[in-house]
Design a protein around this motif. Structure first.
Motif, mmCIF file in Angstrom:
data_model
loop_
_atom_site.group_PDB
_atom_site.id
_atom_site.type_symbol
_atom_site.label_atom_id
_atom_site.label_comp_id
_atom_site.label_asym_id
_atom_site.label_seq_id
_atom_site.Cartn_x
_atom_site.Cartn_y
_atom_site.Cartn_z
ATOM 1 N N GLY A 293 0.786 -1.216 0.000
ATOM 2 C CA GLY A 293 0.000 0.000 0.000
ATOM 3 C C GLY A 293 0.820 1.268 0.000
ATOM 4 N N VAL A 294 2.066 1.193 -0.507
ATOM 5 C CA VAL A 294 2.918 2.381 -0.521
ATOM 6 C C VAL A 294 2.909 3.069 -1.877
ATOM 7 N N VAL A 295 2.170 2.544 -2.837
ATOM 8 C CA VAL A 295 2.087 3.134 -4.166
ATOM 9 C C VAL A 295 0.846 4.016 -4.219
ATOM 10 N N ASP A 296 1.066 5.276 -4.482
ATOM 11 C CA ASP A 296 -0.063 6.207 -4.536
ATOM 12 C C ASP A 296 -0.789 6.139 -5.875
ATOM 13 N N ASP A 297 -0.019 6.079 -6.965
ATOM 14 C CA ASP A 297 -0.615 6.056 -8.308
ATOM 15 C C ASP A 297 -0.839 4.610 -8.731
ATOM 16 N N VAL A 298 -1.909 4.010 -8.269
ATOM 17 C CA VAL A 298 -2.188 2.608 -8.584
ATOM 18 C C VAL A 298 -2.434 2.392 -10.073
ATOM 19 N N PRO A 299 -3.273 3.223 -10.733
ATOM 20 C CA PRO A 299 -3.448 3.025 -12.187
ATOM 21 C C PRO A 299 -2.126 3.123 -12.950
ATOM 22 N N GLY A 300 -1.261 4.067 -12.557
ATOM 23 C CA GLY A 300 0.032 4.188 -13.229
ATOM 24 C C GLY A 300 0.888 2.965 -13.014
ATOM 25 N N ALA A 301 0.843 2.406 -11.791
ATOM 26 C CA ALA A 301 1.616 1.196 -11.501
ATOM 27 C C ALA A 301 1.106 0.018 -12.317
ATOM 28 N N LEU A 302 -0.205 -0.065 -12.466
ATOM 29 C CA LEU A 302 -0.771 -1.163 -13.268
ATOM 30 C C LEU A 302 -0.399 -1.007 -14.733
ATOM 31 N N ARG A 303 -0.390 0.245 -15.227
ATOM 32 C CA ARG A 303 0.032 0.457 -16.619
ATOM 33 C C ARG A 303 1.495 0.060 -16.805
ATOM 34 N N GLN A 304 2.319 0.394 -15.823
ATOM 35 C CA GLN A 304 3.728 0.018 -15.908
ATOM 36 C C GLN A 304 3.887 -1.494 -15.920
ATOM 37 N N MET A 305 3.120 -2.175 -15.092
ATOM 38 C CA MET A 305 3.178 -3.644 -15.061
ATOM 39 C C MET A 305 2.728 -4.223 -16.401
ATOM 40 N N ARG A 306 1.678 -3.661 -16.981
ATOM 41 C CA ARG A 306 1.199 -4.160 -18.268
ATOM 42 C C ARG A 306 2.244 -3.937 -19.353
ATOM 43 N N THR A 307 2.890 -2.757 -19.336
ATOM 44 C CA THR A 307 3.937 -2.482 -20.320
ATOM 45 C C THR A 307 5.091 -3.473 -20.183
ATOM 46 N N THR A 308 5.474 -3.766 -18.939
ATOM 47 C CA THR A 308 6.560 -4.717 -18.705
ATOM 48 C C THR A 308 6.177 -6.111 -19.178
ATOM 49 N N VAL A 309 4.940 -6.497 -18.892
ATOM 50 C CA VAL A 309 4.468 -7.820 -19.339
ATOM 51 C C VAL A 309 4.453 -7.889 -20.862
ATOM 52 N N ASP A 310 4.041 -6.805 -21.505
ATOM 53 C CA ASP A 310 4.045 -6.777 -22.971
ATOM 54 C C ASP A 310 5.458 -6.961 -23.517
ATOM 55 N N ARG A 311 6.432 -6.296 -22.888
ATOM 56 C CA ARG A 311 7.822 -6.448 -23.330
ATOM 57 C C ARG A 311 8.288 -7.891 -23.182
ATOM 58 N N MET A 312 7.969 -8.497 -22.047
ATOM 59 C CA MET A 312 8.373 -9.884 -21.814
ATOM 60 C C MET A 312 7.659 -10.827 -22.768
ATOM 61 N N THR A 313 6.396 -10.542 -23.051
ATOM 62 C CA THR A 313 5.656 -11.360 -24.014
ATOM 63 C C THR A 313 6.291 -11.278 -25.396
ATOM 64 N N GLY A 314 6.676 -10.051 -25.790
ATOM 65 C CA GLY A 314 7.347 -9.908 -27.076
ATOM 66 C C GLY A 314 8.655 -10.661 -27.125
ATOM 67 N N LEU A 315 9.382 -10.672 -26.014
ATOM 68 C CA LEU A 315 10.644 -11.398 -25.962
ATOM 69 C C LEU A 315 10.418 -12.897 -26.105
ATOM 70 N N VAL A 316 9.417 -13.412 -25.414
ATOM 71 C CA VAL A 316 9.087 -14.836 -25.519
ATOM 72 C C VAL A 316 8.620 -15.171 -26.936
ATOM 73 N N ASP A 317 7.826 -14.274 -27.542
ATOM 74 C CA ASP A 317 7.389 -14.507 -28.922
ATOM 75 C C ASP A 317 8.579 -14.587 -29.871
ATOM 76 N N ASP A 318 9.570 -13.710 -29.654
ATOM 77 C CA ASP A 318 10.764 -13.748 -30.495
ATOM 78 C C ASP A 318 11.501 -15.076 -30.342
ATOM 79 N N LEU A 319 11.619 -15.559 -29.103
ATOM 80 C CA LEU A 319 12.283 -16.843 -28.867
ATOM 81 C C LEU A 319 11.535 -17.975 -29.555
ATOM 82 N N PHE A 320 10.210 -17.952 -29.468
ATOM 83 C CA PHE A 320 9.413 -18.991 -30.112
ATOM 84 C C PHE A 320 9.584 -18.952 -31.632
ATOM 85 N N GLU A 321 9.545 -17.744 -32.195
ATOM 86 C CA GLU A 321 9.694 -17.609 -33.650
ATOM 87 C C GLU A 321 11.072 -18.067 -34.096
#
Length: 381
Positions: free
Chosen positions: A180-208
């Motif tokens: 509960g130390v994060v004030d901007d919860v929506p911003g933190a969730l957007r950051q997490m989604r962006t990070t997950v997207d990057r990791m997903t792209g990396l995994v997709d590259d490995l699969f390809e």
């Protein structure tokens, strides 16, 4: 044929048979010995058979002493000549056989090549030439294996780093949300989604990359306009280029040639997108990236991506498309989707080669140019 002639014929045939059997026994006895010995025996046996037949004919007085002397001297000199020729031929064959054995023992190893080649029969020379070509192919294959192994180690190291960093970020954000130390919860969730997207792209590259490396059955392919594909990629990448301060443009012929190739549109789009994204990423702000699509003189369709990266060191040009390879910190070839891992150019090469094409890179003024050549669709297709 009179009686004397029949007797001479019988004597000659008998001695030929006896000496031949004796010579055959000697050859069998020395069959595992040096080839030189067997060739000398093979050269002496006919001379001994002739000497024995002539000697008995003289004793039985079928041949006069004068004539027998002439025949014996002729046989002696002919035998000596035959012996010398057998020794010489045996030497040649033995030398060639030793060379063949040496090359067989050294297959898969490296050795200092011997200048020139001994005078050996053509059959042995052909074998030694084939063995040398085989050795060179094995040596090249071994070098490729070493390079691939080094590439794999680099890839594992890079991927571990590229995965560890976003995972650490996700963990920090998730712990902040949990405590509960994060004030901007929506911003933190957007950051997490962006990070997950990057990791997903990396995994997709490995699969390809894995799919391309294992040479799967080709996907369903059809005629693809490389001209339209390039224009679509530029349209999709223009926002990325604008955010990086890079001018992105495409150049196509003035005619209505669609510049069609036979292939998979999704795979080709990914390869070109990787090249364009890589070029934008390493072009300095205020620079330009240009796509050029045209038909080469041999009829193949050529797509070139020219950037303003400042060039690639000559020693690194051959490694640009290696799996996991990265240049210096200023220029790190990577995929268009993840920004890490060094997979984008390797995927582009895999896609192009799976379409019976070729890809190359060369330094040009102010940057470098990646060129793709693909077979054009025939007019009857």
């Amino acid at each position: 044929m009179n009686r004397d002639q029949l007797t001479i014929f019988a004597i000659t045939a008998g001695w030929t048979l006896v000496v031949g059997l004796f010579g055959g026994a000697i050859l069998w006895r020395f069959r595992r010995k040096s080839l030189r010995i067997t060739m000398i025996v093979a050269g002496l046996v006919p001379m001994l058979a002739a000497l024995a037949a002539v000697t008995q004919s003289v004793q039985l007085m079928f041949i006069s002493a004068h004539d027998s002397l002439v025949v014996l001297w002729t046989l002696v000199f002919s035998g000596l000549l035959g012996l010398a020729m057998s020794v010489l031929l045996g030497h040649w064959v033995s030398t060639g056989s030793r060379d063949v054995g040496r090359r067989l023992r050294q297959l898969g190893t490296s050795y200092e090549p011997v200048e020139g080649r001994a005078a050996v029969p053509a059959e042995l020379a052909a074998i030694t030439d084939e063995l040398e070509l085989t050795r060179q192919r094995l040596a090249a294959s071994r070098e490729r294996e070493r390079a691939l192994e080094a590439s794999r180690r680099e890839l594992v190291a890079f991927m571990s780093h590229d995965l560890r960093t976003p995972l650490a970020g996700l963990r920090a954000v998730s712990e902040g949300l949990e405590d509960g130390v994060v004030d901007d919860v929506p911003g933190a969730l957007r950051q997490m989604r962006t990070t997950v997207d990057r990791m997903t792209g990396l995994v997709d590259d490995l699969f390809e990359l894995s799919r391309l490396s294992t040479a799967p059955p080709p996907r369903r392919r059809s005629a693809v306009s490389l001209r339209e594909l390039a224009e679509d990629v530029v349209g999709e990448s223009c926002e990325h280029a604008r955010s990086e301060g890079v001018a992105l443009s495409v150049s196509t012929p003035d005619d209505d040639d669609r510049l069609a190739v036979h292939g998979d549109a999704d795979e080709l789009t990914r390869a070109v997108t990787n090249l364009v994204g890589n070029a934008i990423r390493h072009t300095e702000r205020g620079g330009a990236v240009k796509l050029t699509v045209d038909r080469a003189e041999d009829g193949r369709v050529r797509l070139a991506v020219t950037d303003g990266c400042g060039g690639i060191p000559d020693d690194d040009l051959e490694r640009v498309f290696d799996i996991g390879w990265r240049g210096d910190e200023q220029r790190t070839p990577s995929s268009g989707s993840t920004g890490g891992g060094g997979l984008g150019l390797a995927i582009a090469r895999g896609v192009v080669e799976s379409h019976a094409g070729s890809i190359a890179v060369a330094n040009v003024e102010g940057g470098c140019a990646f060129e793709i050549d693909l077979p054009a669709v025939s007019s009857s297709a």
